[in-house]
Design an enzyme around this catalytic site. Structure first.
Site, PDB file in Angstrom:
ATOM      1  N   MET A 169       1.549   8.004  -1.443  1.00  0.00           N
ATOM      2  CA  MET A 169       1.683   8.226  -2.887  1.00  0.00           C
ATOM      3  C   MET A 169       0.866   7.163  -3.626  1.00  0.00           C
ATOM      4  SD  MET A 169       5.444   9.764  -3.541  1.00  0.00           S
ATOM      5  CE  MET A 169       6.355   8.255  -3.550  1.00  0.00           C
ATOM      6  N   ALA A 187      -0.865   3.385  -4.626  1.00  0.00           N
ATOM      7  CA  ALA A 187      -0.418   1.992  -4.762  1.00  0.00           C
ATOM      8  C   ALA A 187      -0.406   1.360  -3.365  1.00  0.00           C
ATOM      9  CB  ALA A 187       0.945   1.914  -5.442  1.00  0.00           C
ATOM     10  N   LEU A 188      -1.557   1.437  -2.732  1.00  0.00           N
ATOM     11  CA  LEU A 188      -1.656   1.102  -1.308  1.00  0.00           C
ATOM     12  C   LEU A 188      -1.487  -0.393  -1.062  1.00  0.00           C
ATOM     13  CD1 LEU A 188      -4.672   3.411  -0.418  1.00  0.00           C
ATOM     14  CD2 LEU A 188      -2.221   3.921  -0.288  1.00  0.00           C
ATOM     15  N   HIS A 248       0.262   0.566   4.383  1.00  0.00           N
ATOM     16  CA  HIS A 248      -0.546   1.791   4.482  1.00  0.00           C
ATOM     17  C   HIS A 248      -1.792   1.548   5.342  1.00  0.00           C
ATOM     18  CE1 HIS A 248       1.417   2.478   0.405  1.00  0.00           C
ATOM     19  NE2 HIS A 248       1.764   3.558   1.061  1.00  0.00           N
TER      20      HIS A 248
HETATM   21  O1  PAF Z   1       6.399   7.925   2.089  1.00  0.00           O
HETATM   22  C1  PAF Z   1       5.709   8.394   1.150  1.00  0.00           C
HETATM   23  O2  PAF Z   1       4.814   7.731   0.624  1.00  0.00           O
HETATM   24  C2  PAF Z   1       5.999   9.797   0.640  1.00  0.00           C
HETATM   25  O3  PAF Z   1       7.357  10.087   0.733  1.00  0.00           O
HETATM   26  C3  PAF Z   1       5.161  10.882   1.345  1.00  0.00           C
HETATM   27  C4  PAF Z   1       5.469  10.971   2.820  1.00  0.00           C
HETATM   28  C5  PAF Z   1       3.679  10.587   1.145  1.00  0.00           C
HETATM   29  C6  PAF Z   1       5.456  12.248   0.722  1.00  0.00           C
HETATM   30  O4  PAF Z   1       5.209  12.254  -0.641  1.00  0.00           O
END
Ligand code: PAF
Length: 286
Positions: free
Chosen positions: A30, A32-33, A37
């Site tokens: 989603m 905002a890395l 990530h």
């Molecule tokens: O963990 C997340 O960032 C979110 O829940 C996901 C898996 C990208 C689904 O929107």
């Protein structure tokens, strides 16, 4: 790095690529890395021919409008980070592109969704399942990478893949922590300086309880966490639970589970943080 905003375009491009490559590793996010990530991307890179990432703040998984409105968005910074860190293809759709109509699919994950995050965030996992199913159908990855910080989400996604017979391997990845132990989360940037200074106590208390499990019963460990936790007025506890990490069902004795895990969800003002830790020990008490 190729960037796509339209479903048709990324599907066409990946369709051509699939003739030349063997495996696609997928990292849904989603945005905002953070380093958590990037660790998923790094693992995906070592195990696949190409890495596809997505950035989509999925409105249907937020049970709290303020949390959605305040979710950090930093697309330019994220795109630069992805370019530098091994992402080959980025999918960054709009809400309209993903949901031309309000999605109304309904999933059932039985006992996995009735506890912890599932009971404190009604509808959350249904919204996660809706978006992950759609992303899997668009990207058609061979492997998809999810962090263990959202441990219950990981179990739900494994269940989703089994239910829908997706031929996708779900790869669990360890929690990445700041130097002071705080689990990395996109929501950490919303903490004030004072809250950020206190927040690592969540890790410290979890660690203390997990160590204490060697000489204490489940009830004693829970009591200890709640007592120590209440010394910090900055925290408001949603839950602290000790559960079997496969069934996610709470246990009342160490005999109830071969692989117990401690889970916590905490508010600092309106910022909600979650963390968890595996409990390894030879229990002296039941
Ligand atoms: O963990 C997340 O960032 C979110 O829940 C996901 C898996 C990208 C689904 O929107």
């Amino acid at each position: 790095m190729q960037i796509f905003t339209q479903i048709n375009d990324i599907q066409t491009s990946l369709g051509f690529l699939k003739k030349e490559i063997h495996t696609i590793g997928f990292v849904p996010t989603m945005g905002a890395l953070h380093a958590g990530h990037l660790s998923l991307i790094e693992k995906a890179q070592t195990e696949n021919d190409i890495v596809v990432c997505s950035i989509f703040v999925n409105p249907v998984q937020f049970n709290n409008k303020e949390d959605f409105d305040k979710y950090p968005v930093q697309d330019d910074v994220d795109i630069a980070l992805l370019k530098k860190n091994g992402c080959d293809v980025l999918f960054i759709p709009s809400v309209k592109e993903m949901y031309p109509e309000t999605p109304n699919e309904s999933f059932s994950f039985g006992q996995l969704e009735n506890v912890m995050e599932g009971s404190f965030r009604p509808g959350h996992f249904n919204g996660v399942a809706i978006v992950v199913k759609k992303l899997f159908e668009i990207i058609k990855p061979d492997k998809a990478y999810f962090g263990e910080k959202d441990f219950q989400q990981l179990m739900i996604i494994q269940a989703l893949v089994r239910q829908l017979n997706f031929d996708i391997e779900i790869v669990p990845c360890p929690i990445i922590r700041e130097a002071d132990g705080l689990a990395m989360s996109s929501r950490n940037v919303r903490l004030t300086l004072h809250q950020r200074a206190i927040a690592p106590q969540i890790y410290a208390l979890l660690k203390h309880c997990v160590e204490h499990a060697a000489i204490a019963s489940v009830a004693e460990v829970k009591e200890e966490f709640i007592t120590k936790f209440s010394a910090f007025p900055e925290f408001k506890l949603d839950y602290f639970e000790i559960a079997d990490e496969n069934s996610l069902q709470p246990i009342s004795s160490w005999k109830d589970s071969k692989s117990p895990r401690a889970f916590a969800a905490i508010f600092m003002d309106n910022v909600r943080l979650i963390d968890n830790m595996k409990i390894f020990c030879n229990f002296a008490k039941s």
